[in-house]
Every structure is written in structure tokens, then in C-alpha cells.
Design a protein around this motif. Structure first.
Motif, short mmCIF file in Angstrom:
data_model
loop_
_atom_site.label_atom_id
_atom_site.label_comp_id
_atom_site.label_asym_id
_atom_site.label_seq_id
_atom_site.Cartn_x
_atom_site.Cartn_y
_atom_site.Cartn_z
N ILE A 113 1.70 -4.32 3.73
CA ILE A 113 3.02 -3.70 3.89
C ILE A 113 3.07 -2.42 3.07
O ILE A 113 2.30 -2.24 2.14
N GLY A 114 3.95 -1.52 3.43
CA GLY A 114 4.15 -0.29 2.68
C GLY A 114 5.04 -0.53 1.48
O GLY A 114 5.67 -1.57 1.35
N GLY A 115 5.09 0.45 0.58
CA GLY A 115 6.01 0.37 -0.55
C GLY A 115 5.41 0.65 -1.90
O GLY A 115 6.13 0.79 -2.86
N ALA A 116 4.10 0.74 -2.01
CA ALA A 116 3.47 1.02 -3.31
C ALA A 116 3.52 2.52 -3.59
O ALA A 116 3.48 3.34 -2.67
N SER A 117 3.58 2.87 -4.86
CA SER A 117 3.56 4.28 -5.23
C SER A 117 2.13 4.79 -5.21
O SER A 117 1.18 4.01 -5.23
N TYR A 118 1.99 6.10 -5.20
CA TYR A 118 0.66 6.70 -5.31
C TYR A 118 0.23 6.61 -6.77
O TYR A 118 1.05 6.66 -7.68
N GLY A 119 -1.06 6.49 -7.00
CA GLY A 119 -1.59 6.40 -8.35
C GLY A 119 -1.83 7.76 -8.96
O GLY A 119 -1.42 8.80 -8.42
N ALA A 120 -2.52 7.78 -10.10
CA ALA A 120 -2.88 9.03 -10.77
C ALA A 120 -3.73 9.87 -9.83
O ALA A 120 -4.53 9.35 -9.05
N SER A 141 7.06 2.30 -5.21
CA SER A 141 7.47 3.65 -4.90
C SER A 141 8.96 3.82 -5.15
O SER A 141 9.77 3.06 -4.64
N ALA A 142 9.33 4.81 -5.94
CA ALA A 142 10.75 5.06 -6.24
C ALA A 142 11.44 5.70 -5.04
O ALA A 142 12.55 5.36 -4.71
N THR A 143 10.77 6.63 -4.39
CA THR A 143 11.31 7.26 -3.19
C THR A 143 10.33 7.02 -2.06
O THR A 143 9.26 7.61 -2.02
N VAL A 150 0.84 -1.20 0.00
CA VAL A 150 0.00 0.00 0.00
C VAL A 150 0.87 1.24 0.00
O VAL A 150 2.04 1.21 0.36
N SER A 151 0.27 2.37 -0.39
CA SER A 151 1.02 3.62 -0.42
C SER A 151 0.97 4.35 0.91
O SER A 151 1.83 5.18 1.18
N ASP A 152 -0.01 4.07 1.75
CA ASP A 152 -0.12 4.72 3.06
C ASP A 152 -0.68 3.72 4.07
O ASP A 152 -1.82 3.28 3.94
N MET A 153 0.12 3.38 5.07
CA MET A 153 -0.29 2.36 6.04
C MET A 153 -1.48 2.80 6.89
O MET A 153 -2.35 2.00 7.20
#
Length: 192
Positions: free
Chosen positions: A130-137, A100-102, A56-59
């Protein structure tokens, strides 16, 4: 033929293939211990719950979504995860677009635990967040999963809770869900 004679013949017949003195020898005991260990490991691994992992992008938003809206019960970390069983995500072949790149503070925050969030999805199925996904459009929350069955189960849960959703694509599954704060969460299935 009497019963005693029949039992004696049966015992002698089995004794020819499995002599009692060799069963209780050091080698026989080791074989029995290895067989018992193998059986115990098989029972342990088959009774372990199936685990789906979602990045996910935000836990915090994910916690509110899975606990609040979907009303999933918090689960304990399965015992086989303590022994590094099934710890790999297999992200080597994943399109970097979904990752997520950063890493941001919210993407890497695990709310005080290094194991992420754990929920009971079904009787013997757990969901690992878990965290680590980028945000979408349009800065949408993105939840990325590698298993179609997992996202199908979540979609059923969304439908049963009568949440607003829109299926964008069936293969690979991609749908949008609105949470209580009117944020749009994009659920994405990633094919390796």
C-alpha cells in the motif's frame, strides 16, 4: 453376552446422556447448527493466507521491484479481506518519520485499485503493498513493514536473485537494495 445384548446396553447407556428426541428438537438442531457454523468459521480463518503489509513511497516503483526484480506472482485479494477481517494496520504507535506527512500522487496512487498490490510471497503467505510511506534520505524509496519475518523473507529473496544489497541494521531490520534503474530502496522494519 451376545453382540446384540452388548449393543443394546451400549445404546441405552449413550441414550441416558444423549437422548435422541432432544437431539432432533428445535434446541438440539440450533446447537448443531451453531457448532457447524463455528467449525466452518474456524476452517475458513485457519485456511486464510497470512498477510504481511508493506507501506511504500511509490506504488509504481514497488510494482517494478516486486514483480520485476523479485519475480513475485500477483495474488488475488484474500477472501477474508472482503469482509474487513484484519484491515487495521496498527499505525497509531508508529513514528511519523516513516509515514508521509503530505501524500503525493505517486504515494497514494494504487494503480487503478483501491486495495493496493497483492503478491504471493510463500505458499500460504501473501504480501500486501500500500502507499503512504515517506521518502527516505536522499529521496530514497522507502518500504516500511511491521513484521521482521516478512522482511527476512524479502531479504532471502533479494539474496537468491543476487541483487545488490546492504544490511544496515539487524534489529530492527533495515537494509538497502538497488533496483534495475539504480534506485536505492530502503527496507525498514518498524517496531510498535
Amino acid at each position: 453376552m451376545t453382540i446384540v445384548t452388548h449393543l443394546t446396553l451400549t445404546f441405552n447407556y449413550l441414550g441416558a446422556f444423549l437422548p435422541i428426541d432432544s437431539v432432533f428438537s428445535t434446541q438440539g438442531i440450533m446447537v448443531m447448527l451453531l457448532a457447524a457454523y463455528g467449525l466452518a468459521m474456524w476452517m475458513f480463518l485457519t485456511s486464510a493466507p497470512k498477510v504481511y503489509t508493506i507501506m511504500v513511497s511509490d506504488m509504481e516503483v514497488a510494482r517494478q521491484f516486486y514483480e520485476g526484480l523479485l519475480q513475485l506472482n500477483v495474488a488475488d485479494v484474500p477472501l477474508h479481506y472482503y469482509y474487513n477481517y484484519e484491515q487495521t494496520l496498527g499505525t497509531a504507535g508508529v513514528d511519523p518519520f516513516y509515514l508521509s506527512a503530505t501524500p503525493t500522487a505517486t504515494a497514494t496512487s494504487n494503480l487503478g485499485t483501491r486495495d493496493g498490490l497483492w503478491y504471493q510471497l510463500k505458499k500460504n503467505t501473501q504480501l500486501h503493498i500500500i502507499g503512504g510511506a515517506s521518502y527516505g534520505a536522499k529521496n530514497r524509496q522507502r518500504h516500511v513493514c511491521f513484521d521482521n519475518e516478512c522482511l527476512e523473507d524479502i531479504l532471502l529473496r533479494v539474496e537468491s536473485r543476487r541483487l545488490k544489497y546492504k544490511v544496515r541494521r539487524r534489529k530492527p531490520l533495515n537494509f538497502l537494495v538497488k533496483d534495475i534503474d539504480e534506485r536505492i530502496i530502503e527496507m525498514v522494519e518498524v517496531k510498535n
